[in-house]
Design a protein around this motif. Sequence first.
Motif, mmCIF file in Angstrom:
data_model
loop_
_atom_site.group_PDB
_atom_site.id
_atom_site.type_symbol
_atom_site.label_atom_id
_atom_site.label_comp_id
_atom_site.label_asym_id
_atom_site.label_seq_id
_atom_site.Cartn_x
_atom_site.Cartn_y
_atom_site.Cartn_z
ATOM 1 N N ASP A 1 25.639 7.928 3.563
ATOM 2 C CA ASP A 1 24.984 7.914 2.250
ATOM 3 C C ASP A 1 24.144 6.656 2.053
ATOM 4 O OD1 ASP A 1 26.991 6.060 1.919
ATOM 5 O OD2 ASP A 1 27.754 6.887 0.044
ATOM 6 N N THR A 2 23.792 5.988 3.158
ATOM 7 C CA THR A 2 22.959 4.793 3.097
ATOM 8 C C THR A 2 21.545 5.127 3.553
ATOM 9 O OG1 THR A 2 24.875 3.393 3.565
ATOM 10 C CG2 THR A 2 22.695 2.413 3.897
ATOM 11 N N PHE A 3 20.581 4.839 2.688
ATOM 12 C CA PHE A 3 19.174 5.090 2.987
ATOM 13 C C PHE A 3 18.496 3.788 3.380
ATOM 14 C CE2 PHE A 3 20.414 8.660 0.465
ATOM 15 C CZ PHE A 3 19.626 9.717 0.883
ATOM 16 N N PHE A 4 17.424 3.915 4.156
ATOM 17 C CA PHE A 4 16.649 2.766 4.617
ATOM 18 C C PHE A 4 15.183 3.007 4.272
ATOM 19 C CE2 PHE A 4 20.428 3.205 7.120
ATOM 20 C CZ PHE A 4 20.904 1.911 7.249
ATOM 21 N N ALA A 5 14.506 1.945 3.868
ATOM 22 C CA ALA A 5 13.104 2.073 3.474
ATOM 23 C C ALA A 5 12.283 0.960 4.113
ATOM 24 C CB ALA A 5 12.978 2.010 1.950
ATOM 25 N N ARG A 6 10.972 1.140 4.038
ATOM 26 C CA ARG A 6 10.045 0.116 4.506
ATOM 27 C C ARG A 6 8.930 -0.049 3.492
ATOM 28 N NH1 ARG A 6 10.322 2.304 10.199
ATOM 29 N NH2 ARG A 6 12.019 1.111 11.092
ATOM 30 N N LEU A 7 8.539 -1.301 3.311
ATOM 31 C CA LEU A 7 7.342 -1.620 2.540
ATOM 32 C C LEU A 7 6.191 -1.648 3.531
ATOM 33 C CD1 LEU A 7 8.607 -4.742 0.530
ATOM 34 C CD2 LEU A 7 8.544 -2.379 -0.264
ATOM 35 N N GLU A 8 5.102 -1.006 3.226
ATOM 36 C CA GLU A 8 3.926 -1.066 4.075
ATOM 37 C C GLU A 8 2.927 -1.997 3.409
ATOM 38 O OE1 GLU A 8 2.539 2.873 5.000
ATOM 39 O OE2 GLU A 8 4.503 3.443 5.796
ATOM 40 N N THR B 1 0.797 -1.224 0.000
ATOM 41 C CA THR B 1 0.000 0.000 0.000
ATOM 42 C C THR B 1 0.830 1.275 0.000
ATOM 43 O OG1 THR B 1 -0.243 -0.267 2.386
ATOM 44 C CG2 THR B 1 -2.054 -1.043 1.007
ATOM 45 N N ALA B 2 2.118 1.180 0.365
ATOM 46 C CA ALA B 2 2.995 2.357 0.339
ATOM 47 C C ALA B 2 4.423 1.909 0.600
ATOM 48 C CB ALA B 2 2.578 3.385 1.391
ATOM 49 N N VAL B 3 5.356 2.750 0.203
ATOM 50 C CA VAL B 3 6.754 2.577 0.611
ATOM 51 C C VAL B 3 7.204 3.909 1.200
ATOM 52 C CG1 VAL B 3 7.222 0.845 -1.171
ATOM 53 C CG2 VAL B 3 7.832 3.215 -1.591
ATOM 54 N N CYS B 4 8.152 3.821 2.122
ATOM 55 C CA CYS B 4 8.615 5.049 2.767
ATOM 56 C C CYS B 4 10.118 4.977 2.993
ATOM 57 C CB CYS B 4 7.896 5.248 4.105
ATOM 58 S SG CYS B 4 8.254 6.854 4.869
ATOM 59 N N ILE B 5 10.804 6.039 2.604
ATOM 60 C CA ILE B 5 12.225 6.185 2.919
ATOM 61 C C ILE B 5 12.236 6.719 4.353
ATOM 62 C CG2 ILE B 5 14.433 7.199 2.227
ATOM 63 C CD1 ILE B 5 12.978 5.501 -0.002
ATOM 64 N N VAL B 6 12.735 5.903 5.287
ATOM 65 C CA VAL B 6 12.539 6.209 6.704
ATOM 66 C C VAL B 6 13.781 6.700 7.435
ATOM 67 C CG1 VAL B 6 10.569 4.655 6.955
ATOM 68 C CG2 VAL B 6 12.892 3.794 7.356
ATOM 69 N N ALA B 7 14.958 6.470 6.891
ATOM 70 C CA ALA B 7 16.177 6.877 7.600
ATOM 71 C C ALA B 7 17.328 7.004 6.616
ATOM 72 C CB ALA B 7 16.528 5.870 8.694
ATOM 73 N N ASP C 1 11.311 -4.093 6.324
ATOM 74 C CA ASP C 1 12.503 -3.341 5.917
ATOM 75 C C ASP C 1 12.900 -3.705 4.491
ATOM 76 O OD1 ASP C 1 12.720 -2.091 8.375
ATOM 77 O OD2 ASP C 1 14.097 -3.576 9.181
ATOM 78 N N ALA C 2 13.403 -2.712 3.767
ATOM 79 C CA ALA C 2 13.821 -2.927 2.379
ATOM 80 C C ALA C 2 14.865 -1.898 1.989
ATOM 81 C CB ALA C 2 12.618 -2.811 1.438
ATOM 82 N N ARG C 3 15.624 -2.210 0.956
ATOM 83 C CA ARG C 3 16.486 -1.194 0.362
ATOM 84 C C ARG C 3 15.578 -0.237 -0.409
ATOM 85 N NH1 ARG C 3 20.936 -4.117 -3.187
ATOM 86 N NH2 ARG C 3 19.011 -4.649 -4.259
ATOM 87 N N PRO C 4 15.912 1.039 -0.429
ATOM 88 C CA PRO C 4 15.066 1.979 -1.169
ATOM 89 C C PRO C 4 14.873 1.594 -2.637
ATOM 90 C CG PRO C 4 16.544 3.182 0.238
ATOM 91 C CD PRO C 4 16.969 1.730 0.298
ATOM 92 N N SER C 5 15.911 1.119 -3.278
ATOM 93 C CA SER C 5 15.793 0.761 -4.696
ATOM 94 C C SER C 5 14.772 -0.362 -4.893
ATOM 95 C CB SER C 5 17.151 0.366 -5.268
ATOM 96 O OG SER C 5 17.723 -0.690 -4.519
#
Length: 178
Positions: free
Chosen positions: A96-103, A86-92, A115-119
Amino acid sequence: MERVQMDIETVIVGGGHVASLVILQPRERDEKDANRRLPIKIGLVEATAISTGIEAVSESDPHRPSRPMTHDLLVSTIHTLGYELTAVCIVAVEGDTFFARLELTSEDGAVTSVDARPSDALACALRVHAPIFATSEVLDIATMPDFESAERELRESELAEFHTFVEDLKPEDFTTHE
């Protein structure tokens, strides 16, 4: 934590020593967000996966792969297990390392975060047209500098300084002293 909806502005597919990037921009840009851009360094394969998602290859497209790609497989698995992305969010961001989450939302409405890689998150979101977000904290830390605004402010400052100089001129400032 406040979230800002983002769109993919550009995907730069690098090669060799040139890194690939995905650049996100706020969907709704007020004065504060007008020139904010979030550059995320990604790998070449990931840039290709995101680009493929942007192109939204239809089932009748002759260039469509005959077998599912990894992100297609993940989205299919999520759906088969009774969830929707339903959404993805770049959370942290750390360095130069980003962290994302799949909702993920289940059929009964329960929300789970993975948890997921942003890409990977972006590639999956594009395949199901899920919204993309970034936290305001990430935007505050990692947006590209707004060089246009900085240059404009410098010009305005120089003009104001020159205007003050001209306003303070007196006729005797033009006489020569011998």
